[in-house]
Write a protein that holds these residues in place. Structure first.
Motif, mmCIF file in Angstrom:
data_model
loop_
_atom_site.group_PDB
_atom_site.id
_atom_site.type_symbol
_atom_site.label_atom_id
_atom_site.label_comp_id
_atom_site.label_asym_id
_atom_site.label_seq_id
_atom_site.Cartn_x
_atom_site.Cartn_y
_atom_site.Cartn_z
ATOM 1 N N LYS A 279 29.940 24.949 -30.899
ATOM 2 C CA LYS A 279 29.977 23.639 -30.242
ATOM 3 C C LYS A 279 28.736 23.362 -29.418
ATOM 4 O O LYS A 279 28.262 22.233 -29.385
ATOM 5 N N HIS B 195 30.388 16.784 -39.852
ATOM 6 C CA HIS B 195 30.442 15.701 -38.864
ATOM 7 C C HIS B 195 29.710 14.464 -39.342
ATOM 8 O O HIS B 195 29.158 13.714 -38.554
ATOM 9 N N HIS C 70 29.125 14.215 -32.055
ATOM 10 C CA HIS C 70 28.798 15.555 -32.546
ATOM 11 C C HIS C 70 27.313 15.768 -32.804
ATOM 12 O O HIS C 70 26.934 16.722 -33.468
#
Ligand SMILES: Nc1ncnc2c1ncn2[C@@H]1O[C@H](COP(=O)(O)OP(=O)(O)O)[C@@H](O)[C@H]1O
Ligand SMILES: [Mg+2]
Lengths: 312, 336
Positions: free
Chosen positions: B223, B261, B324
């Protein structure tokens, strides 16, 4: 022509050559061993030409077996070969392990270590028996004399002089004597053949797996355990090969025995053959057949052993 | 038991510095994975911990005790090597028994542990074979068995699965993970395969040229990669990295967007990128589409659903999910 005929045909000359190479000498030896055949006989001149009419059956074999040196020669052959094998393998492993570690001048040391192997057996024997083992002129004599001189000079020393005056004068060992001539041969052949063992073991050591060693170190194995449980089993195959090649070679030692003591107290089967061959070719041939049988027994025994190590 | 701390550890081979000063803590019971490209110093770091290499400077502590000068066998660590490093002349039983034999353990105790280890590793039928008669996976199990019976403070694995075929690798990966859950012992695992790192680790240490780029849990790294290198290294397929005009739009030197994403459509949308399909890899569950013609990133990889119908040459429009997008500054670091 089937697919296998041509290759067979092409192999034939080589196979025939090999057979001739092997079978003719063996056949002639067998033939001579069953007849009376001498080089010189005033009494029975007909024995000087080989012929079936001089058939003696197993007479030559009986004669050889009853001759006083026969059993001794076999026993002595085994003693010499066994001792050389034992010493070369142990020294070979030790030296190979020592010089396998990197150190300055490693290349030079390796070349020098191999050099004895390139000396002719007869030269090797002459050098050893005259320059090293000779009780008067050789290193042997000089060293013993040196020790004697040192002890003699201590006789006059204050306080401890009486102690040294109790010491006897040492005599150098004569390596041409009946009791010691076999040792002389063992020493010189060991010196000459240890390099061969070292060479083979060294090559094998270089293929030893480093990670196995590291795993063993982590497992708590010390230097000795690593040698005992990793290096030695790794050397099993090369040791078997060294033993086998040398056993076959040293069964036919001759030059060293001749030069050291002319067979005095130290005979093996080839030397006995040589002695018989001065006149009695029949007996020499019978001894030769015994030598072939002995070599085969040892070879089968060794092949089994090597085969077992190779299988693992 | 089994907390490993590296303090300012340096390793030099002659003149080349393989590990510049490095600090790292591996907590008790943790599964730590060192991951990085080949030649980045992972093995060297592991060997420093094991004691197979001496640290040029710095200290190694195990459970608070300075072991920098302690010999490898006294550190209480067990290691599993990529080449298995089994003893070829010994049977499986003798291999597993070796560390216990070296420690002078009683025969009865040895047998008990061998039986237990063999059972848990499915080796019971092979105890009397030699390593040469085993398959790669079985050999690796023997190596693990040899490590387990020592009951070490920590296990060190150096690319243990690299010599196995892909299917076996997945199976062994699971077995090692299960073993960790069961034993609760500290494990340090070296790999160049980020999938192994992501699937197994509690904590991933990403290395490049001996330098720690980032330390964190798999999801943290996924992340919030700390820099461009980690962003590109972690995740499969790789994150798409764009520089130039596209990046400038986001006030960054480089932007990154993961294949999963990106939304795709066959019609032009506002703010979307236009490209043509190069190769579409249909995996059944997913489709990986490699798209050409997008400035600053060629090809761009996109992950789409399994039943999408695209083929070579199709026009396609891509819109990255704004939340993202990863932004990186000129020196490669993440812009929060
Ligand atoms: N014994 C050594 N001598 C010199 N250089 C070494 C030695 N061991 C490793 N190296 C160097 O250290 C670097 C890191 O090696 P290594 O730790 O094996 O990388 P990795 O395991 O991440 O692939 C490499 O560039 C390698 O060439
Ligand atoms: Mg490595």
């Amino acid at each position: 022509m089937s697919s296998r005929t041509l290759p067979r045909l092409l192999q034939t000359p080589a196979v025939i050559m090999l057979l001739i190479w092997m079978l003719i000498p063996l056949g002639m030896t067998l033939y001579f061993s069953f007849i009376r055949y001498v080089l010189n006989s005033l009494r029975r001149p007909e024995w000087t030409t080989p012929s079936f009419t001089n058939w003696r059956g197993f007479g030559n074999y009986e004669f050889v077996m009853n001759s006083k040196d026969f059993l001794f020669a076999i026993q002595n052959s085994l003693f010499i070969v066994g001792s050389i094998l034992f010493l070369t393998v142990i020294l070979g492993v030790l030296i190979a392990v020592l010089i396998n570690k990197a150190f300055p001048g490693q290349g030079l040391v390796r070349v020098m270590l191999i050099s004895p192997f390139f000396i002719m057996p007869a030269v090797n024997a002459v050098l050893w028996i005259n320059m090293i083992l000779d009780p008067v002129l050789g290193l042997n004599g000089l060293a013993v004399e040196g020790i004697n001189n040192i002890i003699a000079s201590m006789h006059d020393a204050p306080l401890v002089g009486w102690f040294f005056s109790l010491w006897p004068k040492i005599d150098p060992i004569s390596f041409r004597a009946t009791q010691t001539s076999a040792y002389a041969v063992i020493i010189m052949v060991t010196w000459q053949w240890t390099p061969f063992a070292v060479l083979i073991f060294m090559t094998s050591l270089q293929s030893e797996d480093e990670q196995q060693k590291e795993a063993a170190i982590l497992d708590g194995a010390g230097k000795w355990s690593q040698f005992r449980f990793l290096t030695l089993p790794h050397l099993g195959r090369p040791i078997a090969i060294v033993v086998m090649i040398q056993a076959i070679f040293h069964l036919s030692l001759y030059a060293e025995i001749e030069i050291v003591s002319r067979g005095n107290g130290n005979k093996n089967l080839p030397y006995l053959i040589g002695e018989f061959a001065n006149n009695n070719i029949g007996a020499a041939s019978a001894t030769g057949i015994f030598a072939v049988i002995l070599a085969n027994i040892i070879a089968i025994f060794l092949l089994r052993m090597v085969g077992k190590t190779l299988m693992e | 038991m089994g907390r490993i701390v590296l303090e300012n550890v340096v390793k030099r081979f002659d003149e080349t510095e393989v590990i510049p000063p490095l600090d790292l803590t591996i907590e008790e019971g943790e599964f730590a994975v060192f991951v990085g490209p080949s030649g980045c110093g992972k093995s060297t770091l592991l060997r420093l911990i094991a004691g197979l290499e001496d640290a040029t400077a710095g200290r190694v502590l195990i459970d608070g005790e300075d072991v920098t000068e302690v010999s490898p066998s006294k550190r209480g660590l067990a290691m599993v090597f990529q080449s298995y490093a089994l003893y070829p002349h010994m049977t499986v039983r003798k291999n597993i028994a070796f560390p216990m034999r070296m420690a002078g353990m009683s025969e009865a105790e040895q047998n008990e542990r061998i039986t237990a280890a063999a059972k848990s590793l499915n080796l019971t039928d092979y105890l009397d074979r030699k390593p040469g008669q085993l398959s790669g996976g079985q050999r690796q199990r023997v190596a693990i068995g040899r490590a387990i019976v020592r009951e070490p403070e920590a296990f060190l694995f150096d690319e243990p699965l690299s010599n196995l075929d892909a299917a076996l690798r997945v199976g062994m990966r699971l077995e090692i993970s299960e073993m960790h859950k069961r034993l609760q012992t500290t494990m340090i695992y070296v790999t160049h395969d980020q999938v192994e790192a992501m699937t197994m680790a509690d904590k991933i240490v990403v290395l490049q040229a001996g330098v720690i780029e980032q330390v964190g849990s798999p999801l943290e790294l996924y992340k919030t990669p700390r820099n461009v290198f980690v962003a590109g290294f972690i995740g499969s397929p790789k994150m798409n990295l764009l520089s130039g005009v596209e990046a400038a739009e986001y006030d960054a030197d480089t932007i990154g967007i993961r294949p999963e994403h990106i939304d795709i459509s066959m019609k032009s949308k506002k703010g979307s990128w236009e490209g043509t399909v190069g190769v579409a890899e249909h995996l059944g569950s997913d489709t990986f589409i490699h798209i050409h013609g997008i400035p600053g990133c060629d090809p761009m990889t996109v992950r789409a659903g399994g039943d999408i119908e695209v083929k070579h040459g199709d026009k396609i429009y891509l819109s990255p999910q704004a939340e993202h997008i990863h932004k990186f500054s000129e020196d490669g670091l993440r812009i929060p």
